[in-house]
Design a protein around this motif. Structure first.
Motif, PDB file in Angstrom:
ATOM      1  N   GLY A  82      79.538  35.237 104.498  1.00  0.00           N
ATOM      2  CA  GLY A  82      79.093  33.868 104.683  1.00  0.00           C
ATOM      3  C   GLY A  82      77.804  33.874 105.482  1.00  0.00           C
ATOM      4  N   ASN A  87      85.662  32.270 101.970  1.00  0.00           N
ATOM      5  CA  ASN A  87      84.643  32.976 101.189  1.00  0.00           C
ATOM      6  C   ASN A  87      85.154  34.374 100.854  1.00  0.00           C
ATOM      7  N   LYS A 135      80.231  33.327  98.294  1.00  0.00           N
ATOM      8  CA  LYS A 135      79.692  33.183  99.642  1.00  0.00           C
ATOM      9  C   LYS A 135      80.097  31.877 100.310  1.00  0.00           C
ATOM     10  N   HIS A 136      80.457  30.871  99.498  1.00  0.00           N
ATOM     11  CA  HIS A 136      80.619  29.526 100.048  1.00  0.00           C
ATOM     12  C   HIS A 136      82.052  29.015 100.087  1.00  0.00           C
ATOM     13  N   GLY A 163      79.156  24.825  98.212  1.00  0.00           N
ATOM     14  CA  GLY A 163      77.818  25.355  98.009  1.00  0.00           C
ATOM     15  C   GLY A 163      76.797  24.237  97.960  1.00  0.00           C
ATOM     16  N   THR A 182      79.056  24.553  91.569  1.00  0.00           N
ATOM     17  CA  THR A 182      79.811  23.827  92.583  1.00  0.00           C
ATOM     18  C   THR A 182      80.611  22.705  91.918  1.00  0.00           C
ATOM     19  N   SER A 193      79.319  24.681 103.039  1.00  0.00           N
ATOM     20  CA  SER A 193      79.515  26.120 102.852  1.00  0.00           C
ATOM     21  C   SER A 193      80.565  26.623 103.831  1.00  0.00           C
ATOM     22  N   CYS A 194      81.471  27.458 103.338  1.00  0.00           N
ATOM     23  CA  CYS A 194      82.485  28.140 104.141  1.00  0.00           C
ATOM     24  C   CYS A 194      83.456  27.187 104.838  1.00  0.00           C
ATOM     25  N   THR A 229      83.638  23.785 109.078  1.00  0.00           N
ATOM     26  CA  THR A 229      83.112  25.000 108.449  1.00  0.00           C
ATOM     27  C   THR A 229      82.855  26.098 109.463  1.00  0.00           C
ATOM     28  N   ASN A 289      78.268  28.904 107.805  1.00  0.00           N
ATOM     29  CA  ASN A 289      77.464  28.269 106.757  1.00  0.00           C
ATOM     30  C   ASN A 289      76.454  29.251 106.169  1.00  0.00           C
ATOM     31  N   LEU A 340      74.316  28.516 103.777  1.00  0.00           N
ATOM     32  CA  LEU A 340      73.189  27.786 103.197  1.00  0.00           C
ATOM     33  C   LEU A 340      72.010  27.705 104.165  1.00  0.00           C
TER      34      LEU A 340
END
Length: 683
Positions: free
Chosen positions: A27, A510, A529-530, A557, A564, A578-579, A595, A598, A600
């Motif tokens: 992440g 993730n 990743k997200h 994402g 997404t 994200s995450c 989260t 992140n 992003l």
């Protein structure tokens, strides 16, 4: 009662030079966070080496197969935010996103939830950002005294004795339990881990820490219980410095062990030949509140606390499967031999459990429940089935690990009589344990969904795993689950029942290690990743049944990414996320998402996510936490007037130190970042 914390509006905070995010792991976490939080797990081989089958290469293009539906008009009324909805909060368009933000909220978008969504803040932005019309303030911070005799926090004069009476470090799971009236309550927080690099000047590694500093670190772990008060429902919460319920649970607090594995050889040590009394808890991540008023806490990344140069021959597979092999520990073995796994090989088996604490009785002994299995518990939260049995869903927070369910043998009794309380306090001591297998139904319907089955591990006090006794299944739950073929998930963290709609939500944070050949419909994205969130619906609405249906309701994402998914809502109208890590629900059943990591390029934060109605899937960012911190909690208080968040590890990034802090949160002028619990209310 403590002095009132100043309220802070979303007006810009004076900026200071912050350190760049030099390197990230899974992440968007910093390498420093990975080191202290999870023993650098994502840079090591995946512990799950089984060849449990995947459900095939079912996804070629999620975007081309999904029917993306635009939600209802923004003028529609949504009651979901309780006191926040329809309150006339400012509806002006948000300011332009700061330069360098990789993904932004819809420009000019207005939320129907009583607030205008905020813009994502670039990683390293050292301020708390809340919507226009809202203010935030601090309830309590690391080091604040909560026990009689504990001194005021002094970064330069820390001691283990002082820390035992002060609020712990890195608050994670946070809950506010109602008190005898609307203006009193009890705040309970997990203190997950410490960052010795930021706690002590001149840190050069655990070998350079003094014995006193090691004991300070041990005392800063565990849990904190503290009374809170406010003058009226419109006022902010303040912690009470001295109160009968105030309590610290640390790495040396005595715990009782119960359940089928209690007293087993694998839990016996030279200091505890009974296998029924353990000292301490640490790595406590998420948790839950039971209907009988106790708090559950999950012991997660316990493996990094033990020096395990070699594994005992009879536990070599288990050590490897739990990430213990070769662990260098945190130096605690210098002040307590039990953390030297070579000397005390069974001590590791005494961690990784669900812990139950009674916050109303500071003299009570907390319990570790072996019936619920041993793994890297993110947490546990319970619901009551139609027949009165208690059901707890649990995630094992590791790449390619599993989702579990516990069903009690006993039944919940209503009321606060002594008989009912004794019964309810025993519910998690005996029950059945299952692990989940997901099956997809293909993407012809345009969404990721299907059916699932709970594979038995222990049922009716009988092991369903060949070659393993009941106690072995519960102590080595990962090894047992590997043998029955469950679905490998993308770091299943928080698993929360929604008491409004009767469904349960599995938060998969993730897994960037998942390869294209390893995707399945429940984990549909390679290099994830997200993260994503799955909704479970038990058969016949009964959580004790062994079958369920499921659907992915969020694939996180940048909304500009066609892979997404926001539960069918128009991606151009939602905030980037994200995450996802932890979730909670308000009284209308809307999900609040916090989260962690992140990916992003933005700060972590908190988001509102409706699960029904015309705005189902209309994700809106509500909070951004400061530089290099993780947003934990989250919590909407019982009266729907306040949102709580635990700001964990502020300023935790490579190159940061007490001499060069990367954050000043909570901005008290003392020069060092301090993990804290904050509250957000309407102005």
């Amino acid at each position: 009662m403590s002095a009132p914390a100043p309220e802070r509006s979303p007006a810009p905070t004076p900026q200071r030079t912050v350190l760049p995010l030099l390197r990230t792991h899974q992440g968007g976490r910093s390498a420093m966070t990975c080191k202290f939080k999870c023993d650098d797990a994502c840079s090591k081989p995946v512990p799950n080496e089984t060849d449990n089958s995947y459900f095939g290469d079912l996804v070629s293009s999620l975007a081309s197969r999904r029917n993306v539906l635009k939600g209802g008009g923004l003028a529609a009324a949504v009651v979901g935010l309780g006191a926040f909805a329809g309150t006339g909060a400012a509806a002006a368009a948000p300011a332009a996103a700061p330069a360098g933000t990789p993904a932004t909220a819809p420009k000019g978008s207005k939320s129907p939830f009583g607030f205008t969504p905020i813009q994502p803040q670039p990683a390293g932005t050292d301020k708390v950002v809340v919507p226009e019309g809202f203010v935030w303030s601090t309830i309590i911070s690391w080091g604040d005294p909560i026990i009689s005799g504990a001194p005021e926090f002094d970064f330069e004069k820390q001691s283990a004795k002082a820390q035992e009476g002060q609020f712990g470090y890195n608050n994670d799971y946070t809950v506010l339990i109602p008190g005898p009236d609307a203006n009193r309550g009890t705040l309970v927080c997990n203190n997950e881990y410490t960052n010795d690099d930021l706690m002590f000047r001149g840190y050069t590694g655990s070998a350079g820490l003094t014995n006193e500093q090691l004991r300070i670190s041990m005392a800063a772990h565990g849990m904190s219980v503290v009374a809170v008060r406010r003058r009226n429902p419109r006022d902010q919460w303040r912690h009470v410095r001295i109160d009968r319920v105030n309590r610290r649970v640390t790495a040396t607090t005595p715990f009782q062990v119960d359940g089928p594995a209690a007293g087993h050889t694998l839990l016996k040590t030279s200091a505890d030949t009974s296998g029924r009394r353990v000292l301490g808890t640490f790595g406590n991540c998420s948790g839950g509140v039971t209907p009988w008023g106790t708090v559950l806490s999950g012991e997660e990344n316990f493996n990094g606390y033990f020096s395990a140069a070699t594994a005992p021959a009879d536990q070599a597979d288990a050590y490897k499967r739990y990430g213990l092999t070769g662990s260098k520990g945190r130096g605690w073995e210098r002040v307590d031999q039990r953390f030297d796994a070579v000397q005390e090989p069974n001590e590791v088996n005494r961690f990784g459990w669900v812990v139950e604490l009674d916050p109303s009785d500071p003299s009570s002994t907390p319990v570790k429940h072996t019936a619920m299995g041993r793994l890297k518990h993110e947490g546990a939260n319970v619901t009551i089935a139609p027949d009165g049995r208690v059901v707890a869903y649990m995630g094992d927070d590791e790449r390619f690990d599993y989702l579990y369910k516990f069903v009690s043998h006993g039944k919940y009794q209503k009321g606060d009589s002594r008989k009912a309380r004794q019964n309810n306090l025993s519910l998690l001591s005996s029950g059945d344990l299952y692990v989940a297998k997901f099956t997809g139904d293909g993407f012809e319907d345009g969404i990721s969904d299907g059916t699932g089955y709970w594979l038995p591990l222990v049922v009716d006090d009988t092991s369903y795993v060949a070659g393993m006794s009941v106690a072995e299944v519960l102590v080595w739950t990962r090894l047992a689950a590997d043998k029955v073929g469950p679905t490998k998930m993308d770091r299943p963290e928080d698993v929360e029942p929604n008491l409004v709609n009767g469904r349960t939500y599995v938060v998969c944070t993730n897994n960037s290690s998942r390869q294209p050949s390893q995707i399945d419909e429940a984990n549909p994205r390679a290099n994830n990743k997200h993260g994503h969130i799955i909704e479970l619906v038990p058969s016949r609405g009964d959580d004790t049944t062994t079958t369920f249906t499921w659907k992915i309701v969020l694939i996180a994402g940048d909304p500009n990414d066609p892979t997404t998914y926001f539960n069918g809502y128009d991606r151009s109208e939602v905030s980037p996320i994200s995450c996802p890590d932890n979730v909670a629900f308000d009284h209308e059943g809307n999900m609040w998402i916090a989260t962690d990591g992140n990916a992003l390029g933005a700060c972590d934060g908190m988001y509102l996510y409706p699960l029904s109605g015309p705005h189902k899937g209309h994700l809106q960012q509500f909070l951004s936490v400061p530089a290099y911190s993780e947003c934990c909690g989250p919590l909407v208080t019982w009266d729907q007037k306040t949102v709580l968040a635990a700001v964990q590890h502020p300023g935790e990034t490579e190159g940061a130190s007490p001499a060069a802090p990367a954050s000043q949160f909570p901005y008290q002028g003392d020069g060092q970042p301090r993990p804290s619990v904050i509250q957000i209310r309407q102005r």
